[in-house]
Design a protein around this motif. Structure first.
Motif, PDB file in Angstrom:
ATOM      1  N   GLY A   8       0.852  -1.196   0.000  1.00 42.34           N
ATOM      2  CA  GLY A   8       0.000   0.000   0.000  1.00 42.34           C
ATOM      3  C   GLY A   8       0.879   1.233   0.000  1.00 42.34           C
ATOM      4  O   GLY A   8       1.535   1.545   1.005  1.00 42.34           O
ATOM      5  N   ALA A  11      -0.667   7.928   0.179  1.00 40.62           N
ATOM      6  CA  ALA A  11       0.025   9.015   0.870  1.00 40.62           C
ATOM      7  C   ALA A  11       0.747   8.497   2.119  1.00 40.62           C
ATOM      8  O   ALA A  11       1.919   8.817   2.363  1.00 40.62           O
ATOM      9  N   GLY A  13       1.275   5.085   3.174  1.00 42.26           N
ATOM     10  CA  GLY A  13       2.183   3.954   2.963  1.00 42.26           C
ATOM     11  C   GLY A  13       3.513   4.416   2.373  1.00 42.26           C
ATOM     12  O   GLY A  13       4.584   3.934   2.780  1.00 42.26           O
ATOM     13  N   ILE A 117      -2.565   5.086  13.195  1.00 42.01           N
ATOM     14  CA  ILE A 117      -1.610   6.168  12.953  1.00 42.01           C
ATOM     15  C   ILE A 117      -2.264   7.493  13.334  1.00 42.01           C
ATOM     16  O   ILE A 117      -3.292   7.864  12.769  1.00 42.01           O
ATOM     17  N   THR A 119      -1.281  10.643  12.902  1.00 37.03           N
ATOM     18  CA  THR A 119      -0.657  11.829  12.302  1.00 37.03           C
ATOM     19  C   THR A 119      -0.871  11.826  10.799  1.00 37.03           C
ATOM     20  O   THR A 119      -1.313  10.819  10.235  1.00 37.03           O
ATOM     21  N   PHE A 120      -0.568  12.938  10.164  1.00 36.92           N
ATOM     22  CA  PHE A 120      -0.562  13.006   8.697  1.00 36.92           C
ATOM     23  C   PHE A 120       0.733  12.379   8.185  1.00 36.92           C
ATOM     24  O   PHE A 120       1.689  12.214   8.954  1.00 36.92           O
TER      25      PHE A 120
HETATM   26  N1  LIG Z   1      -3.341  10.220   5.039  1.00 33.83           N
HETATM   27  C1  LIG Z   1      -3.452  10.456   6.326  1.00 33.83           C
HETATM   28  O1  LIG Z   1      -3.325  11.597   6.793  1.00 33.83           O
HETATM   29  C2  LIG Z   1      -3.733   9.323   7.285  1.00 33.83           C
HETATM   30  C3  LIG Z   1      -3.589   9.546   8.674  1.00 33.83           C
HETATM   31  C4  LIG Z   1      -3.801   8.509   9.561  1.00 33.83           C
HETATM   32  C5  LIG Z   1      -4.178   7.279   9.092  1.00 33.83           C
HETATM   33  N2  LIG Z   1      -4.339   7.081   7.746  1.00 33.83           N
HETATM   34  C6  LIG Z   1      -4.790   5.765   7.283  1.00 33.83           C
HETATM   35  O2  LIG Z   1      -3.829   5.204   6.413  1.00 33.83           O
HETATM   36  C7  LIG Z   1      -4.507   4.387   5.463  1.00 33.83           C
HETATM   37  C8  LIG Z   1      -4.048   4.783   4.068  1.00 33.83           C
HETATM   38  O3  LIG Z   1      -4.397   6.148   3.879  1.00 33.83           O
HETATM   39  P1  LIG Z   1      -3.762   6.995   2.689  1.00 33.83           P
HETATM   40  O4  LIG Z   1      -3.937   8.414   3.061  1.00 33.83           O
HETATM   41  O5  LIG Z   1      -2.431   6.481   2.350  1.00 33.83           O
HETATM   42  O6  LIG Z   1      -4.797   6.659   1.504  1.00 33.83           O
HETATM   43  P2  LIG Z   1      -4.557   6.803  -0.057  1.00 33.83           P
HETATM   44  O7  LIG Z   1      -3.524   7.827  -0.353  1.00 33.83           O
HETATM   45  O8  LIG Z   1      -5.908   6.956  -0.655  1.00 33.83           O
HETATM   46  O9  LIG Z   1      -3.956   5.390  -0.486  1.00 33.83           O
HETATM   47  C9  LIG Z   1      -4.709   4.223  -0.351  1.00 33.83           C
HETATM   48  C10 LIG Z   1      -3.847   3.035  -0.669  1.00 33.83           C
HETATM   49  O10 LIG Z   1      -4.622   1.853  -0.475  1.00 33.83           O
HETATM   50  C11 LIG Z   1      -4.580   1.066  -1.649  1.00 33.83           C
HETATM   51  N3  LIG Z   1      -5.824   0.316  -1.731  1.00 33.83           N
HETATM   52  C12 LIG Z   1      -7.054   0.718  -1.356  1.00 33.83           C
HETATM   53  N4  LIG Z   1      -7.942  -0.268  -1.541  1.00 33.83           N
HETATM   54  C13 LIG Z   1      -7.248  -1.324  -2.023  1.00 33.83           C
HETATM   55  C14 LIG Z   1      -7.602  -2.636  -2.402  1.00 33.83           C
HETATM   56  N5  LIG Z   1      -8.868  -3.079  -2.301  1.00 33.83           N
HETATM   57  N6  LIG Z   1      -6.633  -3.443  -2.859  1.00 33.83           N
HETATM   58  C15 LIG Z   1      -5.351  -3.011  -2.967  1.00 33.83           C
HETATM   59  N7  LIG Z   1      -4.948  -1.781  -2.603  1.00 33.83           N
HETATM   60  C16 LIG Z   1      -5.900  -0.946  -2.145  1.00 33.83           C
HETATM   61  C17 LIG Z   1      -4.388   2.065  -2.766  1.00 33.83           C
HETATM   62  O11 LIG Z   1      -3.908   1.415  -3.896  1.00 33.83           O
HETATM   63  P3  LIG Z   1      -3.990   2.127  -5.338  1.00 33.83           P
HETATM   64  O12 LIG Z   1      -2.828   3.051  -5.402  1.00 33.83           O
HETATM   65  O13 LIG Z   1      -3.925   1.008  -6.297  1.00 33.83           O
HETATM   66  O14 LIG Z   1      -5.316   2.849  -5.387  1.00 33.83           O
HETATM   67  C18 LIG Z   1      -3.362   3.000  -2.121  1.00 33.83           C
HETATM   68  O15 LIG Z   1      -2.089   2.425  -2.122  1.00 33.83           O
HETATM   69  C19 LIG Z   1      -6.019   4.568   5.687  1.00 33.83           C
HETATM   70  O16 LIG Z   1      -6.515   3.516   6.450  1.00 33.83           O
HETATM   71  C20 LIG Z   1      -6.073   5.874   6.461  1.00 33.83           C
HETATM   72  O17 LIG Z   1      -7.221   5.956   7.299  1.00 33.83           O
HETATM   73  C21 LIG Z   1      -4.108   8.065   6.834  1.00 33.83           C
END
Ligand SMILES: NC(=O)c1ccc[n+]([C@@H]2O[C@H](COP(=O)([O-])OP(=O)(O)OC[C@H]3O[C@@H](n4cnc5c(N)ncnc54)[C@H](OP(=O)(O)O)[C@@H]3O)[C@@H](O)[C@H]2O)c1
Length: 286
Positions: A8, A11, A13, A117, A119-120
């Protein structure tokens, strides 16, 4: 050099993978949309062709996709790769999903830690941020240095992954309440031709009161002592009457203020009008 895989690369990962590399780990990455891996590969990560290959490449894999259900869907395609491995799940999910994922991973012979997590992505690698974890204590002990390198105040809540999901909900709500309050504030200012800049300027001034709310909360809820409020529930209910009247007059969507008004009225109708608003915990717990 420790080997870690990251599944993953959104943003969050991508931020995790980058900081792991900066801290000297040998990082293998996999993402459903392969092109997102390119900047990390350019920075030294190894691209796995499949999720199973990513799992096979390292003893520990961090998964950071949207939900626990997404994680399960990805890992279910590679169950044979899980035996003897450690999965640290950093996607978000509810209680049932978290418990089901942890049980399922255990049944595949994998050890599991679930992390929230706090934080951003820009906060990954900082000393004052946190990933709160639950699940296998052994996994926490073995990976605490890595998790603290990702977020300096990371901690272990306990074995119960459902409790972690509850803590997530409990911390998510105050932040969201704050954001929704500002959204409704913008709507009513716009309708009344109060410039948005004026509103934004005033916000930090009024939000200084939130520190006082936190003090009231901390002093009243743990002790169950709701007496001598700086502002009583009855006074607040009267403020809500005014707010609703203003929204009705402006013809603006008032779903949020209506909900809060309804909750406050419940407290007053339960005879708690003279108490702190935090006394609502007594009413709402049922
Ligand atoms: N961003 C933040 O500020 C933040 C803060 C705290 C916690 N989080 C948590 O961190 C997690 C990821 O957030 P993010 O901000 O990184 O989201 P994001 O930027 O939208 O990225 C989502 C990731 O998940 C993958 N994905 C989603 N559904 C999938 C599936 N069914 N099979 C395979 N891959 C899948 C996407 O793959 P593709 O690239 O192929 O679409 C992408 O790599 C979430 O649970 C979020 O709540 C985020």
């Amino acid at each position: 050099m420790s080997a870690v895989s990251v599944i993953g690369l959104g943003a969050m990962g991508a931020a995790l993978a980058r900081v792991l590399m900066q801290n000297g780990s040998r990082v293998t990455v996999w993402n459903r949309t392969e092109r997102k891996a390119a900047p990390l590969v350019a920075a030294g990560a190894t691209l796995a062709p499949t999720a199973a290959a990513a799992l096979a490449a390292s003893p520990t894999t961090l998964v950071c996709v949207h939900t626990h259900a997404d994680t399960r869907a990805i890992l279910q395609a590679a169950p044979a790769a899980l035996a003897g491995k450690t999965v640290i799940e950093l996607s978000t999910g509810g209680v049932r999903e978290a418990e089901a994922l942890a049980r399922w991973l255990e049944a595949q012979g994998a050890q599991c830690l679930i992390g929230m997590i706090g934080t951003f992505p820009t906060g990954i690698g900082k000393a004052d941020t946190a990933i709160v974890t639950a699940g296998s204590k052994a996994v926490w002990r073995a990976h605490a240095p890595m998790l603290r390198a990702l977020a300096g105040r990371s901690s272990y809540l306990g074995a119960d992954v459902g409790a972690l999901a509850a803590l997530f909900a409990a911390l998510f709500l105050p932040r969201q309440g704050f954001m929704f309050g500002m959204i409704y504030g913008a709507l009513i200012c716009e309708r009344a031709c109060v410039p948005i800049d004026t509103y934004v300027e005033q916000l930090p001034v009024t939000l200084k009161l939130v520190d006082a709310y936190f003090d009231v909360f901390k002093k009243s809820v743990p002790a169950g002592d709701f007496a001598n409020p700086p502002v009583s529930m009855a006074t607040l209910l009267a403020c809500y009457d005014d707010v609703l009247e203003t929204f009705a007059h402006g013809g603006v969507n008032s779903e949020m203020p209506e909900l809060l008004h309804r909750l406050m009225r419940k407290g007053v109708e339960a005879g708690l009008g003279g108490e702190q608003v935090t006394a609502l915990t007594k009413v709402l717990r049922g």
